[in-house]
Design a protein around this motif. Structure first.
Motif, PDB file in Angstrom:
ATOM      1  N   PRO A   2       0.963  -1.193   0.123  1.00 43.41           N
ATOM      2  CA  PRO A   2      -0.146  -0.115   0.119  1.00 43.41           C
ATOM      3  C   PRO A   2       1.097   1.108  -0.155  1.00 43.41           C
ATOM      4  CG  PRO A   2       0.183  -1.181   2.315  1.00 43.41           C
ATOM      5  CD  PRO A   2       0.860  -1.929   1.328  1.00 43.41           C
ATOM      6  N   PRO A   3       0.259   2.341  -0.262  1.00 47.32           N
ATOM      7  CA  PRO A   3       0.973   3.615  -0.263  1.00 47.32           C
ATOM      8  C   PRO A   3       1.516   3.996   0.994  1.00 47.32           C
ATOM      9  CG  PRO A   3      -1.285   4.125  -0.977  1.00 47.32           C
ATOM     10  CD  PRO A   3      -1.102   2.752  -1.050  1.00 47.32           C
ATOM     11  N   LYS A   4       2.520   4.656   1.233  1.00 44.29           N
ATOM     12  CA  LYS A   4       3.087   5.074   2.480  1.00 44.29           C
ATOM     13  C   LYS A   4       2.082   6.197   2.913  1.00 44.29           C
ATOM     14  CE  LYS A   4       7.266   5.911   5.141  1.00 44.29           C
ATOM     15  NZ  LYS A   4       8.781   5.981   4.764  1.00 44.29           N
ATOM     16  N   TYR A   5       2.014   7.177   2.194  1.00 43.28           N
ATOM     17  CA  TYR A   5       1.202   8.220   2.812  1.00 43.28           C
ATOM     18  C   TYR A   5      -0.073   8.475   1.847  1.00 43.28           C
ATOM     19  CZ  TYR A   5       6.020   9.505   3.911  1.00 43.28           C
ATOM     20  OH  TYR A   5       7.177   9.650   4.285  1.00 43.28           O
ATOM     21  N   SER A   6      -1.149   8.682   2.690  1.00 42.87           N
ATOM     22  CA  SER A   6      -2.626   9.042   2.244  1.00 42.87           C
ATOM     23  C   SER A   6      -2.725  10.071   1.400  1.00 42.87           C
ATOM     24  CB  SER A   6      -3.495   9.185   3.486  1.00 42.87           C
ATOM     25  OG  SER A   6      -3.378   8.091   4.331  1.00 42.87           O
ATOM     26  N   ASN A   7      -1.936  11.138   1.342  1.00 39.47           N
ATOM     27  CA  ASN A   7      -2.142  12.348   0.614  1.00 39.47           C
ATOM     28  C   ASN A   7      -0.604  13.244   0.541  1.00 39.47           C
ATOM     29  OD1 ASN A   7      -2.460  13.887   3.064  1.00 39.47           O
ATOM     30  ND2 ASN A   7      -4.578  13.283   3.075  1.00 39.47           N
ATOM     31  N   GLU A  18      -2.062   4.590   8.324  1.00 42.83           N
ATOM     32  CA  GLU A  18      -2.366   3.465   9.303  1.00 42.83           C
ATOM     33  C   GLU A  18      -2.260   2.176   8.317  1.00 42.83           C
ATOM     34  OE1 GLU A  18      -5.589   1.620  12.414  1.00 42.83           O
ATOM     35  OE2 GLU A  18      -6.015   3.715  11.382  1.00 42.83           O
ATOM     36  N   THR A  19      -2.765   1.976   7.207  1.00 38.14           N
ATOM     37  CA  THR A  19      -2.777   0.813   6.401  1.00 38.14           C
ATOM     38  C   THR A  19      -1.476   0.410   6.108  1.00 38.14           C
ATOM     39  OG1 THR A  19      -4.951   1.602   5.201  1.00 38.14           O
ATOM     40  CG2 THR A  19      -3.602  -0.379   4.118  1.00 38.14           C
ATOM     41  N   TYR A  20      -0.313   1.330   5.751  1.00 35.79           N
ATOM     42  CA  TYR A  20       0.912   1.271   5.374  1.00 35.79           C
ATOM     43  C   TYR A  20       1.779   0.583   6.656  1.00 35.79           C
ATOM     44  CZ  TYR A  20       5.878   1.589   4.104  1.00 35.79           C
ATOM     45  OH  TYR A  20       6.931   1.280   3.701  1.00 35.79           O
ATOM     46  N   SER A  21       1.315   1.103   7.788  1.00 39.83           N
ATOM     47  CA  SER A  21       1.710   0.794   9.234  1.00 39.83           C
ATOM     48  C   SER A  21       1.565  -0.657   9.588  1.00 39.83           C
ATOM     49  CB  SER A  21       1.366   1.581  10.226  1.00 39.83           C
ATOM     50  OG  SER A  21       1.814   3.195   9.959  1.00 39.83           O
ATOM     51  N   ASN A  22       0.257  -1.077   9.247  1.00 41.34           N
ATOM     52  CA  ASN A  22      -0.278  -2.459   9.671  1.00 41.34           C
ATOM     53  C   ASN A  22       0.546  -3.604   8.437  1.00 41.34           C
ATOM     54  OD1 ASN A  22      -2.010  -1.797  11.562  1.00 41.34           O
ATOM     55  ND2 ASN A  22      -3.629  -1.297  10.128  1.00 41.34           N
ATOM     56  N   TRP A  23       0.457  -3.026   7.186  1.00 41.44           N
ATOM     57  CA  TRP A  23       1.389  -3.880   6.392  1.00 41.44           C
ATOM     58  C   TRP A  23       2.541  -4.056   6.602  1.00 41.44           C
ATOM     59  CZ3 TRP A  23       5.326  -2.588   3.069  1.00 41.44           C
ATOM     60  CH2 TRP A  23       5.811  -3.616   1.972  1.00 41.44           C
ATOM     61  N   GLU A  24       3.465  -2.906   7.013  1.00 40.02           N
ATOM     62  CA  GLU A  24       4.784  -3.084   7.281  1.00 40.02           C
ATOM     63  C   GLU A  24       5.027  -3.884   8.633  1.00 40.02           C
ATOM     64  OE1 GLU A  24       8.477   0.153   7.668  1.00 40.02           O
ATOM     65  OE2 GLU A  24       6.708   0.756   8.396  1.00 40.02           O
ATOM     66  N   GLN A  25       4.221  -3.935   9.594  1.00 39.10           N
ATOM     67  CA  GLN A  25       4.243  -4.706  10.675  1.00 39.10           C
ATOM     68  C   GLN A  25       4.220  -6.110  10.401  1.00 39.10           C
ATOM     69  OE1 GLN A  25       1.553  -4.103  13.769  1.00 39.10           O
ATOM     70  NE2 GLN A  25       2.494  -5.141  15.272  1.00 39.10           N
ATOM     71  N   GLN A  26       3.209  -6.663   9.499  1.00 41.19           N
ATOM     72  CA  GLN A  26       3.237  -7.885   9.085  1.00 41.19           C
ATOM     73  C   GLN A  26       4.315  -8.449   8.181  1.00 41.19           C
ATOM     74  OE1 GLN A  26      -0.492  -8.471   7.305  1.00 41.19           O
ATOM     75  NE2 GLN A  26      -1.851  -7.820   9.150  1.00 41.19           N
ATOM     76  N   ASP A  27       4.839  -7.354   7.333  1.00 37.97           N
ATOM     77  CA  ASP A  27       5.870  -7.791   6.532  1.00 37.97           C
ATOM     78  C   ASP A  27       7.108  -8.110   7.181  1.00 37.97           C
ATOM     79  OD1 ASP A  27       7.021  -7.569   3.635  1.00 37.97           O
ATOM     80  OD2 ASP A  27       8.201  -6.135   4.798  1.00 37.97           O
ATOM     81  N   GLN A  28       7.201  -7.167   8.179  1.00 38.62           N
ATOM     82  CA  GLN A  28       8.533  -7.263   8.863  1.00 38.62           C
ATOM     83  C   GLN A  28       8.473  -8.778   9.914  1.00 38.62           C
ATOM     84  OE1 GLN A  28      11.368  -5.750   8.960  1.00 38.62           O
ATOM     85  NE2 GLN A  28      10.189  -4.931   7.257  1.00 38.62           N
ATOM     86  N   ALA A  52       9.710  -8.510   2.660  1.00 36.34           N
ATOM     87  CA  ALA A  52       9.586 -10.154   2.491  1.00 36.34           C
ATOM     88  C   ALA A  52       9.728 -10.407   1.046  1.00 36.34           C
ATOM     89  CB  ALA A  52       8.230 -10.514   3.215  1.00 36.34           C
ATOM     90  N   PHE A  53       8.895  -9.422   0.188  1.00 37.03           N
ATOM     91  CA  PHE A  53       9.010  -9.931  -1.272  1.00 37.03           C
ATOM     92  C   PHE A  53      10.038  -9.869  -1.801  1.00 37.03           C
ATOM     93  CE2 PHE A  53       8.346  -5.343  -1.421  1.00 37.03           C
ATOM     94  CZ  PHE A  53       9.195  -4.982  -2.333  1.00 37.03           C
ATOM     95  N   GLN A  54      11.295  -9.277  -1.295  1.00 37.34           N
ATOM     96  CA  GLN A  54      12.588  -9.188  -1.920  1.00 37.34           C
ATOM     97  C   GLN A  54      13.217 -10.139  -1.630  1.00 37.34           C
ATOM     98  OE1 GLN A  54      14.239  -5.561  -0.169  1.00 37.34           O
ATOM     99  NE2 GLN A  54      13.312  -4.281  -1.576  1.00 37.34           N
ATOM    100  N   ILE A  55      12.912 -11.024  -0.368  1.00 34.66           N
ATOM    101  CA  ILE A  55      13.606 -12.165  -0.118  1.00 34.66           C
ATOM    102  C   ILE A  55      13.017 -13.358  -1.055  1.00 34.66           C
ATOM    103  CG2 ILE A  55      13.611 -13.864   1.603  1.00 34.66           C
ATOM    104  CD1 ILE A  55      13.953 -12.055   3.853  1.00 34.66           C
TER     105      ILE A  55
END
Length: 605
Positions: A2-7, A18-28, A52-55
């Motif tokens: 997801p995009p890092k910033y909303s606008n 918040e969407t990016y934060s949740n994704w980043e937490q799961q990704d880590q 993770a996708f880079q791995i």
């Protein structure tokens, strides 16, 4: 992702959505899990990966390269594979490589599969290969394998028939070349031993005058004719002999032989130059009706063999399907199996012939050297002109044989039940009956001698002139097992534990033949005596045992809100280091007795 910033405003203020934060937490979390599940040699290939996708991309690229290299290697093996052993192993080897290629995503076409099979076949399959290639409708792989199996069976049968035809050449007996004369049995000349006559066995002697060459029509091969081994007549072989199906037939020259030991020294010298008598004697064919009572030691034989059933002290009809395979590749049936005894003038004790086979079609009595040595505790000694059998214990010579016509043979021995019922010693006139069961004899004297070991019983009985077989044939003595026990029986414990951590069992297992991904070769276990719940810690060395127990103690006491009361271990050095730590924390240390792992049974299991 997801995009890092909303606008754009959030981007200027560096406010992450918040969407990016949740994704980043799961990704880590996935990122760390992937790294933890890898072997250490792959960690260096993940340098620079943030997500993770880079791995996943790095792993895909790495293993894809490995797969391509593996595919190239397997295809190279397919090109170089050739039929060397059996056809079945050749086809299975090709199928294994093709299945491996299919598993890595590079399947082989059936037509290519068939071509690979045909390319590796030897030249003897060329007619079949030509017919397959020229066929309009293609074969399947299964049909090709069936055809090849059929052709292989035919080739094997053809080779066997050719081998049998080569073996039949043993029936051809020829005179040495160089006889000359006008007709059968006709010799003429003034050389040494001048013979003259037109009929067989018609010789007239003369003096040596010097002219040796005689006249004849066929100067080299006139008498190089086959001699039949059945009737001893020239001009045909045993395969075409009129008397070949008559087992009672004996030719006139063979009937004049008084005993079998002299038959091998007779030569067919009724025609030909007498100067060749020593050479022709080796060409005589002895009929199968003669029986040779002598015994011949054979280092290749697996059992004792006799053609005379009267040589057996005890026998039973053999009902199995196994046949006796001889040196020339032929097989013959076994009529009886049993045992016997062998006597010699040099020994006052019998020698055993165990597992004696009765094979009527055999021409000589054979002694299996390996079996005879094991059953009688003896050894064979072979010299240029003699052979002998000596006792391993006393080094006394028990049997003596001689080297005769290329074979070692024992003549002056007696075999059979008539001489095996008693043993007469040199120092006593008493006759000891040989028991039918050597196991019963051994057990009786074993008990009479105070349950002595086998060596003592064996020495005593040998001095008394009684032979005992190997100790491996006797069952265990129950009285010895009970009387020589040095441990008391272990009974089940009646102690009942009512709460966790009252007692902790522990033990260390290892080293493992293959270390874990973290390099650990051992593990230490902690078992609660109340719940039987088990905790396991992987360790690299036994010296880490105390550190693991300290971590385990802090964790379990915090989780269960209770203290460890007692710990039970064996007397290993790594557990002796626990003493100071346990004393400081008020924990009792119970140590099992040396070499008594039963006391720590819960952990040892």
């Amino acid at each position: 992702m997801p995009p890092k910033y909303s606008n754009s405003e959030d981007k200027l203020s560096d406010k992450v959505s918040e969407t990016y934060s949740n994704w980043e937490q799961q990704d880590q979390l996935i990122f760390m899990w992937l790294l933890a599940s890898m072997s250490p040699n792959l960690h260096s290939r993940m340098v620079g990966c943030v997500h993770a996708f880079q791995i996943w991309q790095s792993l895909h690229l790495y293993f894809e390269t490995q797969t391509r290299a593996r595919v190239c290697q397997l295809k190279s093996q397919l090109k170089g594979i050739k039929k060397q052993d059996s056809l079945n192993s050749y086809l299975l080897a090709i199928k294994k490589i093709i299945d491996t290629l299919a598993s890595v995503g590079s399947p082989v076409d059936p037509a290519e599969h068939i071509q690979i099979i045909l390319d590796g076949l030897p030249s003897e399959y060329n007619p079949l290969v030509t017919s397959i290639i020229s066929r309009t409708d293609p074969y399947s792989v299964t049909e090709i394998e069936t055809l090849l199996t059929t052709i292989e069976n035919r080739l094997e049968r053809q080779k066997q028939e050719e081998q049998e035809s080569l073996n039949m050449q043993a029936n051809y007996v020829q005179f040495p070349g160089g006889f000359q004369g006008r007709g059968q049995g006709y010799f003429r000349g003034r050389g040494q031993q001048n013979h003259r006559g037109r009929n067989r066995e018609n010789f007239r002697g003369g003096k040596s005058f010097g002219r040796a060459p005689s006249r004849g029509y066929d100067k080299q091969n006139n008498y190089n004719r086959p001699i039949c081994q059945v009737c001893n007549k020239p001009g045909h072989t045993a395969l075409n002999c009129y008397h070949r199906f008559n087992p009672q037939y004996q030719d006139s020259s063979a009937q004049q032989v008084s005993n079998s030991s002299k038959t091998q020294q007779k030569a067919m010298v009724t025609k030909g130059n007498l100067d060749y008598q020593s050479n022709v004697s080796a060409l005589m064919a002895v009929p199968d009706t003669f029986y040779d009572p002598a015994w011949y030691p054979d280092t290749r034989a697996t059992n004792h063999i006799t053609a005379n059933a009267s040589n057996m002290a005890g026998k039973s009809t053999y009902t199995g399907e196994t046949k006796l395979k001889m040196a020339n590749g032929d097989s013959t049936s076994i009529q009886h199996i049993g045992h016997s005894y062998l006597y010699s003038s040099n020994s006052n004790k019998p020698l055993f012939l165990k597992n004696l086979l009765h094979v009527p079609s055999i021409s000589k009595n054979l002694i299996s050297v390996s079996q005879f040595c094991r059953d009688n505790n003896v050894k064979f000694e072979f010299t240029a002109n003699n052979c002998c059998v000596k006792s391993q214990d006393s080094k006394h010579t028990l049997l003596e044989g001689h080297f005769t016509k290329g074979l070692y043979v024992f003549h002056n021995i007696s075999v059979g039940p008539s001489v095996c019922n008693s043993v007469t010693t040199e120092n006593s006139n008493s006759i000891r009956e040989l028991p039918n069961n050597k196991c019963d004899l051994y057990r009786i004297w074993h008990a009479k001698l105070g349950h002595a070991n086998y060596k003592i019983v064996h020495d005593v009985m040998n001095k008394c002139g009684v032979s005992v077989s190997k100790n491996s044939t006797f069952s265990l003595c129950k009285s010895c097992c009970l009387g020589k026990l040095h441990k008391q029986p272990f009974y089940y414990s009646n102690t009942v534990y009512t709460s966790p951590l009252q007692l902790i069992y522990t033990d260390i297992w290892g080293p493992a033949p293959i270390p874990s991904s973290s390099g650990s070769k051992y593990y230490i276990e902690f078992i609660d005596a109340f719940s039987k719940f088990t905790w396991i810690y992987l360790i690299s060395n036994k010296s880490q045992a105390l550190q693991c127990f300290s971590h385990f103690k802090n964790m379990i006491e915090n989780q269960l809100n209770s203290k460890i009361k007692c710990i039970q271990t064996d007397g290993a050095k790594e557990y002796l280091a626990f003493s100071k730590y346990l004393n400081d924390h008020g924990i009792l240390h119970r140590i099992s007795c040396p070499y008594t792992h039963e006391q720590n049974g819960s952990a040892e299991r």
